[in-house]
Design an enzyme around this catalytic site. Structure first.
Site, mmCIF file in Angstrom:
data_model
loop_
_atom_site.group_PDB
_atom_site.id
_atom_site.type_symbol
_atom_site.label_atom_id
_atom_site.label_comp_id
_atom_site.label_asym_id
_atom_site.label_seq_id
_atom_site.Cartn_x
_atom_site.Cartn_y
_atom_site.Cartn_z
ATOM 1 N N TYR A 27 -8.504 8.619 -0.032
ATOM 2 C CA TYR A 27 -8.426 7.589 -1.069
ATOM 3 C C TYR A 27 -9.698 6.734 -1.093
ATOM 4 O O TYR A 27 -10.204 6.391 -2.150
ATOM 5 C CB TYR A 27 -7.198 6.704 -0.848
ATOM 6 C CG TYR A 27 -7.159 5.507 -1.762
ATOM 7 C CD1 TYR A 27 -6.797 5.640 -3.098
ATOM 8 C CD2 TYR A 27 -7.505 4.239 -1.293
ATOM 9 C CE1 TYR A 27 -6.788 4.551 -3.948
ATOM 10 C CE2 TYR A 27 -7.492 3.140 -2.138
ATOM 11 C CZ TYR A 27 -7.130 3.306 -3.468
ATOM 12 O OH TYR A 27 -7.126 2.222 -4.304
ATOM 13 N N GLU A 28 -10.201 6.400 0.088
ATOM 14 C CA GLU A 28 -11.388 5.546 0.188
ATOM 15 C C GLU A 28 -12.686 6.329 0.036
ATOM 16 O O GLU A 28 -13.766 5.767 0.196
ATOM 17 C CB GLU A 28 -11.379 4.779 1.516
ATOM 18 C CG GLU A 28 -10.285 3.734 1.571
ATOM 19 C CD GLU A 28 -10.310 2.894 2.835
ATOM 20 O OE1 GLU A 28 -10.892 3.331 3.864
ATOM 21 O OE2 GLU A 28 -9.741 1.795 2.796
ATOM 22 N N GLU A 85 -6.739 -3.203 10.596
ATOM 23 C CA GLU A 85 -7.741 -2.147 10.440
ATOM 24 C C GLU A 85 -7.445 -1.282 9.224
ATOM 25 O O GLU A 85 -8.342 -0.958 8.454
ATOM 26 C CB GLU A 85 -7.801 -1.285 11.708
ATOM 27 C CG GLU A 85 -8.743 -0.121 11.639
ATOM 28 C CD GLU A 85 -10.211 -0.513 11.557
ATOM 29 O OE1 GLU A 85 -11.015 0.330 11.107
ATOM 30 O OE2 GLU A 85 -10.583 -1.644 11.934
ATOM 31 N N GLY A 95 4.056 0.599 -5.863
ATOM 32 C CA GLY A 95 4.821 -0.154 -6.846
ATOM 33 C C GLY A 95 6.202 -0.562 -6.365
ATOM 34 O O GLY A 95 6.965 -1.176 -7.109
ATOM 35 N N GLY A 97 6.591 -2.436 -3.546
ATOM 36 C CA GLY A 97 6.441 -3.610 -2.689
ATOM 37 C C GLY A 97 6.180 -3.275 -1.230
ATOM 38 O O GLY A 97 6.238 -4.152 -0.369
ATOM 39 N N GLY A 99 3.326 -2.226 0.281
ATOM 40 C CA GLY A 99 2.097 -2.836 0.801
ATOM 41 C C GLY A 99 2.315 -4.287 1.180
ATOM 42 O O GLY A 99 1.877 -4.740 2.240
ATOM 43 N N ASN A 126 -12.837 -1.617 -4.620
ATOM 44 C CA ASN A 126 -11.384 -1.481 -4.710
ATOM 45 C C ASN A 126 -10.764 -2.721 -5.369
ATOM 46 O O ASN A 126 -10.087 -3.516 -4.723
ATOM 47 C CB ASN A 126 -10.797 -1.223 -3.321
ATOM 48 C CG ASN A 126 -9.376 -0.719 -3.381
ATOM 49 O OD1 ASN A 126 -8.703 -0.819 -4.406
ATOM 50 N ND2 ASN A 126 -8.908 -0.190 -2.267
ATOM 51 N N TYR A 133 -4.663 -8.631 -2.724
ATOM 52 C CA TYR A 133 -4.847 -9.524 -1.583
ATOM 53 C C TYR A 133 -4.988 -10.974 -2.028
ATOM 54 O O TYR A 133 -4.415 -11.885 -1.427
ATOM 55 C CB TYR A 133 -6.059 -9.107 -0.752
ATOM 56 C CG TYR A 133 -5.937 -7.738 -0.113
ATOM 57 C CD1 TYR A 133 -4.720 -7.261 0.358
ATOM 58 C CD2 TYR A 133 -7.044 -6.922 0.024
ATOM 59 C CE1 TYR A 133 -4.609 -6.020 0.941
ATOM 60 C CE2 TYR A 133 -6.945 -5.661 0.615
ATOM 61 C CZ TYR A 133 -5.725 -5.219 1.074
ATOM 62 O OH TYR A 133 -5.623 -3.983 1.653
#
Length: 164
Positions: A27-28, A85, A95, A97, A99, A126, A133
């Site tokens: 993903y990153e 980390e 979607g 919740g 995270g 990102n 955040y």
């Protein structure tokens, strides 16, 4: 609505954690840097001297995501801190919740342990994560620049310490 549970990872989760870490690396766009293996994860998370901890989110019993964290120390605050980390939720479970639940659980652990700070980094591209955040009250500390020494450069720097 899926039933979401958060639990501490155990040694039996080593292969699952590695799969989630590799999915995060994809993903990153950093899969080429992901060289971790099961043996090193097992040793460093569950061995005689654990360096980090992980929690796993499940949705209806299926692995949905994880957070990996460790303690640091703030000399200015005079208290331990907690450093996130990795945080990753598999695309199929976004979607729900998850995270937010993972972030909150690490925060709860930090508060329970008397930590004065909870920190993590986010890739500058990102934007969805940055907005997420910030919506939770995170302050972007853009004046700080991460420094990293690894591989051959780390070995060269260590040599400067001289013999013991």
């Amino acid at each position: 609505m899926a039933t979401i549970t958060i639990r501490a990872a155990s040694v039996a989760d080593t292969a699952l954690l590695l799969a989630l870490i590799r999915a995060l690396a994809e993903y990153e766009k950093l899969a080429h840097e992901c060289v971790a293996g099961e043996d090193s994860l097992r040793e460093h998370l569950f061995g005689a001297r654990p360096y980090a901890e992980a929690i796993i989110a499940e949705a209806d019993g299926e692995p949905a995501g994880f957070a990996l964290f460790f303690h640091n120390y703030s000399t200015f605050v005079g208290k331990p801190g907690i450093y996130l980390e990795d945080l990753f939720v598999q695309p199929a479970f976004r979607g729900l919740g998850i995270g937010k639940r993972l972030l909150a659980e690490v925060a709860r652990i930090g508060v329970e342990r008397g930590c004065g700070r909870y920190e993590w980094t986010v890739l500058d591209w990102n934007e969805p994560a940055i907005r997420f955040y910030q919506s939770l009250g995170a302050e972007m500390k853009r004046e700080w620049i991460i420094n990293r020494v690894s591989g051959a450069a780390l070995n060269r720097l260590a040599q400067l310490a001289g013999p013991r």
